[in-house]
Enzyme design. Sequence first.
Site, PDB file in Angstrom:
ATOM      1  N   THR A  49      34.036  -9.133 -72.182  1.00 29.05           N
ATOM      2  CA  THR A  49      32.593  -9.033 -71.913  1.00 29.05           C
ATOM      3  C   THR A  49      31.877  -8.272 -73.017  1.00 29.05           C
ATOM      4  OG1 THR A  49      32.978  -9.117 -69.525  1.00 29.05           O
ATOM      5  CG2 THR A  49      30.867  -8.235 -70.256  1.00 29.05           C
ATOM      6  N   CYS A  50      32.522  -7.234 -73.523  1.00 29.07           N
ATOM      7  CA  CYS A  50      31.919  -6.412 -74.574  1.00 29.07           C
ATOM      8  C   CYS A  50      31.686  -7.235 -75.844  1.00 29.07           C
ATOM      9  CB  CYS A  50      32.806  -5.221 -74.887  1.00 29.07           C
ATOM     10  SG  CYS A  50      33.214  -4.204 -73.447  1.00 29.07           S
TER      11      CYS A  50
END
Length: 246
Positions: A49-50
């Site tokens: 996600t990052c």
Amino acid sequence: MLESKEGQRVPDVTFKTRQNDEWVAVTSEEVFAGKTVVVFALPGAFTPTCSSTHLPRYNELAPVLFAEGVDAIVCLSVNDTFVMNAWSADQHAENITFLPDGNGEFSAGMGMLVDKAEIGFGKRSWRYSMLVKDSTIEKMFIEPNTPGDPFEVSDADTMLKHINSNANLPKRVTLFSKPGCPHCHRAKKILTEKKFKYEEILLGEHGVTFSSLSAVSGQGTTPQVFIDGEHIGTADDLEKWLASNS
């Protein structure tokens, strides 16, 4: 308990960074004093996600945030400086300042250091964002304290909406191209001249084929341009779209 620190000063710590093959100590005062700073903190460099959403969107919206008076955009994670530098290079995030909170001191001072030992991460930062003015926290967006890695409120769009809900967002442009295609080169030249930043998806790389192009665009020729999700078409179609939307 993950509690807001709005109205409080940021923790006073020293970040151990590596710049130009030398160790450089960077203090909280150097980062925040006399400045308006957006911070987004996340569990780890190179994590899904990052890397796919959280960081890229802040980098994409950085020019808009800078125009709204933000002096710096800081990505903070409990990783060492070598990892953060490698992640920065991999992401081409030229608008973002990467701060390695390797010992978790800043995250602990924020009350955001959490235990992710069950997935082998050890102590990491909870995901959150904040707007800091002259070292004082004006606004925080803290992800809900639920299992997993929630990503609902610390995104770049939420932060920009807080700063100015009427700010103009940059166009999101995607270009499907192939190596050596003169029409693709022309489309890229048009987009560059009009100062559009674009994501290029190159056929023949990472499993993207003409079948993929056909499935997405309904066309089998390159280039194919999409703007804010709208299928524009070829370089000729792009010129027509620009003429009618100028």
